[in-house]
Scaffold this motif. Structure first.
Motif, PDB file in Angstrom:
ATOM      1  N   THR A  29       0.918  -1.249  -0.074  1.00 20.19           N
ATOM      2  CA  THR A  29       0.214  -0.173  -0.048  1.00 20.19           C
ATOM      3  C   THR A  29       0.696   1.364  -0.092  1.00 20.19           C
ATOM      4  O   THR A  29       0.426   2.192  -0.612  1.00 20.19           O
ATOM      5  N   VAL A  30       2.041   1.282   0.749  1.00 17.82           N
ATOM      6  CA  VAL A  30       2.896   2.424   0.850  1.00 17.82           C
ATOM      7  C   VAL A  30       3.407   2.556  -0.594  1.00 17.82           C
ATOM      8  O   VAL A  30       3.683   3.567  -0.836  1.00 17.82           O
ATOM      9  N   LYS A  31       3.893   1.434  -1.166  1.00 22.26           N
ATOM     10  CA  LYS A  31       4.339   1.539  -2.656  1.00 22.26           C
ATOM     11  C   LYS A  31       3.474   2.166  -3.507  1.00 22.26           C
ATOM     12  O   LYS A  31       3.711   2.883  -4.614  1.00 22.26           O
ATOM     13  N   THR A  32       2.175   1.871  -3.404  1.00 23.55           N
ATOM     14  CA  THR A  32       1.049   2.547  -4.182  1.00 23.55           C
ATOM     15  C   THR A  32       0.969   4.215  -4.108  1.00 23.55           C
ATOM     16  O   THR A  32       1.059   4.811  -4.897  1.00 23.55           O
ATOM     17  N   HIS A  33       1.057   4.381  -2.880  1.00 20.99           N
ATOM     18  CA  HIS A  33       0.905   5.989  -2.528  1.00 20.99           C
ATOM     19  C   HIS A  33       2.194   6.499  -3.020  1.00 20.99           C
ATOM     20  O   HIS A  33       2.172   7.731  -3.599  1.00 20.99           O
ATOM     21  N   VAL A  34       3.442   5.986  -2.695  1.00 15.39           N
ATOM     22  CA  VAL A  34       4.530   6.597  -3.240  1.00 15.39           C
ATOM     23  C   VAL A  34       4.604   7.001  -4.767  1.00 15.39           C
ATOM     24  O   VAL A  34       4.770   7.913  -5.337  1.00 15.39           O
ATOM     25  N   ALA A  35       4.220   5.783  -5.539  1.00 13.86           N
ATOM     26  CA  ALA A  35       4.002   5.810  -6.811  1.00 13.86           C
ATOM     27  C   ALA A  35       3.098   6.964  -7.296  1.00 13.86           C
ATOM     28  O   ALA A  35       3.282   7.664  -8.485  1.00 13.86           O
ATOM     29  N   ARG A  36       2.012   7.018  -6.552  1.00 14.24           N
ATOM     30  CA  ARG A  36       1.001   8.264  -7.083  1.00 14.24           C
ATOM     31  C   ARG A  36       1.424   9.407  -6.807  1.00 14.24           C
ATOM     32  O   ARG A  36       1.118  10.417  -7.564  1.00 14.24           O
ATOM     33  N   ILE A  37       2.125   9.652  -5.748  1.00 13.56           N
ATOM     34  CA  ILE A  37       2.968  11.051  -5.466  1.00 13.56           C
ATOM     35  C   ILE A  37       3.652  11.328  -6.413  1.00 13.56           C
ATOM     36  O   ILE A  37       3.909  12.309  -7.135  1.00 13.56           O
ATOM     37  N   PHE A  38       4.718  10.337  -6.839  1.00 13.16           N
ATOM     38  CA  PHE A  38       5.612  10.505  -8.042  1.00 13.16           C
ATOM     39  C   PHE A  38       5.047  11.155  -9.273  1.00 13.16           C
ATOM     40  O   PHE A  38       5.180  11.809  -9.946  1.00 13.16           O
ATOM     41  N   ALA A  39       3.869  10.425  -9.693  1.00 11.85           N
ATOM     42  CA  ALA A  39       3.062  10.730 -10.703  1.00 11.85           C
ATOM     43  C   ALA A  39       2.394  12.121 -10.840  1.00 11.85           C
ATOM     44  O   ALA A  39       2.540  12.803 -11.802  1.00 11.85           O
ATOM     45  N   LYS A  40       1.904  12.492  -9.549  1.00 14.82           N
ATOM     46  CA  LYS A  40       1.270  13.453  -9.569  1.00 14.82           C
ATOM     47  C   LYS A  40       2.082  14.743  -9.568  1.00 14.82           C
ATOM     48  O   LYS A  40       1.672  15.721  -9.922  1.00 14.82           O
ATOM     49  N   LEU A  41       3.153  14.520  -8.884  1.00 17.48           N
ATOM     50  CA  LEU A  41       4.241  15.816  -8.691  1.00 17.48           C
ATOM     51  C   LEU A  41       5.302  15.926  -9.808  1.00 17.48           C
ATOM     52  O   LEU A  41       6.208  16.402  -9.589  1.00 17.48           O
ATOM     53  N   SER A  42       5.223  14.818 -10.672  1.00 16.93           N
ATOM     54  CA  SER A  42       6.218  14.899 -11.641  1.00 16.93           C
ATOM     55  C   SER A  42       7.526  14.606 -11.017  1.00 16.93           C
ATOM     56  O   SER A  42       8.727  15.160 -11.576  1.00 16.93           O
ATOM     57  N   LEU A  43       7.971  13.700  -9.964  1.00 13.83           N
ATOM     58  CA  LEU A  43       8.913  13.465  -9.545  1.00 13.83           C
ATOM     59  C   LEU A  43       9.591  12.246 -10.097  1.00 13.83           C
ATOM     60  O   LEU A  43       8.700  11.238 -10.401  1.00 13.83           O
ATOM     61  N   ARG A  44      11.046  12.216 -10.201  1.00  9.98           N
ATOM     62  CA  ARG A  44      11.761  11.138 -10.607  1.00  9.98           C
ATOM     63  C   ARG A  44      11.919   9.873  -9.601  1.00  9.98           C
ATOM     64  O   ARG A  44      11.853   8.855  -9.946  1.00  9.98           O
ATOM     65  N   ASP A  45      12.236  10.447  -8.485  1.00 10.33           N
ATOM     66  CA  ASP A  45      12.504   9.344  -7.258  1.00 10.33           C
ATOM     67  C   ASP A  45      12.575  10.035  -5.974  1.00 10.33           C
ATOM     68  O   ASP A  45      12.008  11.168  -5.755  1.00 10.33           O
ATOM     69  N   ARG A  46      12.966   9.343  -4.967  1.00  5.72           N
ATOM     70  CA  ARG A  46      12.721   9.823  -3.634  1.00  5.72           C
ATOM     71  C   ARG A  46      13.754  10.681  -3.171  1.00  5.72           C
ATOM     72  O   ARG A  46      13.458  11.822  -2.455  1.00  5.72           O
ATOM     73  N   ALA A  47      14.819  11.031  -3.917  1.00  4.31           N
ATOM     74  CA  ALA A  47      15.822  12.167  -3.687  1.00  4.31           C
ATOM     75  C   ALA A  47      15.081  13.479  -3.979  1.00  4.31           C
ATOM     76  O   ALA A  47      15.202  14.377  -3.278  1.00  4.31           O
ATOM     77  N   GLN A  48      14.149  13.703  -5.174  1.00  4.95           N
ATOM     78  CA  GLN A  48      13.390  14.580  -5.393  1.00  4.95           C
ATOM     79  C   GLN A  48      12.238  14.733  -4.493  1.00  4.95           C
ATOM     80  O   GLN A  48      11.975  16.090  -4.110  1.00  4.95           O
ATOM     81  N   ALA A  49      11.824  13.743  -3.881  1.00  4.31           N
ATOM     82  CA  ALA A  49      10.601  13.960  -2.942  1.00  4.31           C
ATOM     83  C   ALA A  49      11.142  14.671  -1.742  1.00  4.31           C
ATOM     84  O   ALA A  49      10.471  15.482  -1.187  1.00  4.31           O
ATOM     85  N   VAL A  50      12.388  13.939  -1.315  1.00  2.00           N
ATOM     86  CA  VAL A  50      12.947  14.553   0.016  1.00  2.00           C
ATOM     87  C   VAL A  50      13.157  16.322  -0.353  1.00  2.00           C
ATOM     88  O   VAL A  50      12.756  17.161   0.566  1.00  2.00           O
ATOM     89  N   VAL A  51      13.862  16.551  -1.529  1.00  2.00           N
ATOM     90  CA  VAL A  51      14.196  18.076  -1.660  1.00  2.00           C
ATOM     91  C   VAL A  51      12.573  18.749  -1.685  1.00  2.00           C
ATOM     92  O   VAL A  51      12.467  20.070  -1.047  1.00  2.00           O
ATOM     93  N   LEU A  52      11.746  18.338  -2.244  1.00  2.00           N
ATOM     94  CA  LEU A  52      10.438  18.872  -2.325  1.00  2.00           C
ATOM     95  C   LEU A  52      10.047  19.311  -1.174  1.00  2.00           C
ATOM     96  O   LEU A  52       9.279  20.071  -0.698  1.00  2.00           O
ATOM     97  N   ALA A  53       9.927  18.178  -0.191  1.00  2.00           N
ATOM     98  CA  ALA A  53       9.286  18.415   1.209  1.00  2.00           C
ATOM     99  C   ALA A  53      10.019  19.508   1.943  1.00  2.00           C
ATOM    100  O   ALA A  53       9.191  20.141   2.722  1.00  2.00           O
ATOM    101  N   TYR A  54      11.168  19.735   1.798  1.00  2.00           N
ATOM    102  CA  TYR A  54      11.878  21.093   2.217  1.00  2.00           C
ATOM    103  C   TYR A  54      11.379  22.094   1.629  1.00  2.00           C
ATOM    104  O   TYR A  54      11.222  23.290   2.339  1.00  2.00           O
ATOM    105  N   GLU A  55      11.522  22.359   0.341  1.00  2.00           N
ATOM    106  CA  GLU A  55      11.285  23.337  -0.348  1.00  2.00           C
ATOM    107  C   GLU A  55       9.959  24.009  -0.153  1.00  2.00           C
ATOM    108  O   GLU A  55       9.807  25.141  -0.313  1.00  2.00           O
ATOM    109  N   THR A  56       8.964  23.005   0.081  1.00  2.97           N
ATOM    110  CA  THR A  56       7.571  23.526   0.291  1.00  2.97           C
ATOM    111  C   THR A  56       7.163  23.753   1.812  1.00  2.97           C
ATOM    112  O   THR A  56       6.150  23.914   1.903  1.00  2.97           O
TER     113      THR A  56
END
Length: 226
Positions: free
Chosen positions: A187-214
């Motif tokens: 279920t977690v993997k499904t949520h992560v995949a949807r987040i990446f798709a919605k926010l046009s993120l390549r991977d977790r590295a970009q997700a971490v950066v985005l979490a700080y920038e926002t």
């Protein structure tokens, strides 16, 4: 998945030769080399590699500018930054520009090959906690521009997805997310995949950066479960 095709970019010929020998001996094809950022851009245009190993500090054009231009033209390419210094200040900007992580140049042969294969699957190279420490050091303060490469509206996320993104920003792995949220890893993997798709993120590295920038995560925040 087939073995990745790699371009190695470094201004030192001995570094390129060493990395080529390491990867070739482990069944990974090195399709080209470049000695600076400008050559790297041309090599990627011509050779269409899956992964680029990119030195940060080079003459003529550095690896950071080359990464921005390469990913703008070839968004499916994965760029891994190479640095001599742990937590180099330029790595954060590279992650914000879309790089999938970074490696120290004294990486072991086994780790180098594993890293190239990992980013080729679409995952981030760094353990989330390492990325988090990097971002905490450089996301605030006078370290140059840190704007996201693409504007992302977090309103597109569901409350649960926003919670997952926040926890990813804290450096939690999928297994740790599952424990924290009392969910299955699937279920977690499904949520992560949807987040990446919605926010046009390549991977977790970009997700971490985005979490700080926002502002979802701030330096010094307590890590959940700690």
């Amino acid at each position: 998945m087939s073995e990745p095709r790699v371009v190695i970019v470094d201004d030192q010929a001995l570094v390129r030769i060493g990395f080529r020998m390491i990867l070739t001996a482990r069944g990974i094809e090195v399709v080209g080399e470049a000695g600076d950022g400008g050559e790297a851009i041309e090599a990627v245009r011509r050779l269409r590699p899956d992964v680029v190993l990119m030195d940060i500090r080079m003459p003529t054009m550095d690896g950071l500018e080359a990464t921005r231009r390469i990913l703008a033209e070839s968004p499916d390419c994965r760029v891994v930054m190479l640095t001599t210094f742990d937590l180099d200040r330029y790595v954060y900007a590279a992650l914000a520009a879309g790089a999938s992580g970074f490696l120290l140049k004294d990486v072991t042969p086994e780790h180098l090959a594993a890293a190239v294969r990992l980013v080729n699957t679409g995952d981030a190279l760094l353990a989330p906690s390492i990325t988090r420490r990097l971002v905490e050091r450089f996301a605030v303060g006078d370290h140059g521009p840190t704007q996201p490469a693409v504007h992302r509206d977090l309103a597109v996320l569901t409350p649960r997805e926003l919670e997952v993104l926040t926890l990813m920003g804290h450096g939690l792995s999928n297994a740790e997310l599952a424990t924290e949220l009392t969910l299955s890893e699937a279920t977690v993997k499904t949520h992560v995949a949807r987040i990446f798709a919605k926010l046009s993120l390549r991977d977790r590295a970009q997700a971490v950066v985005l979490a700080y920038e926002t502002g979802l995560v701030s330096p010094g925040d307590r890590t959940p479960g700690a």
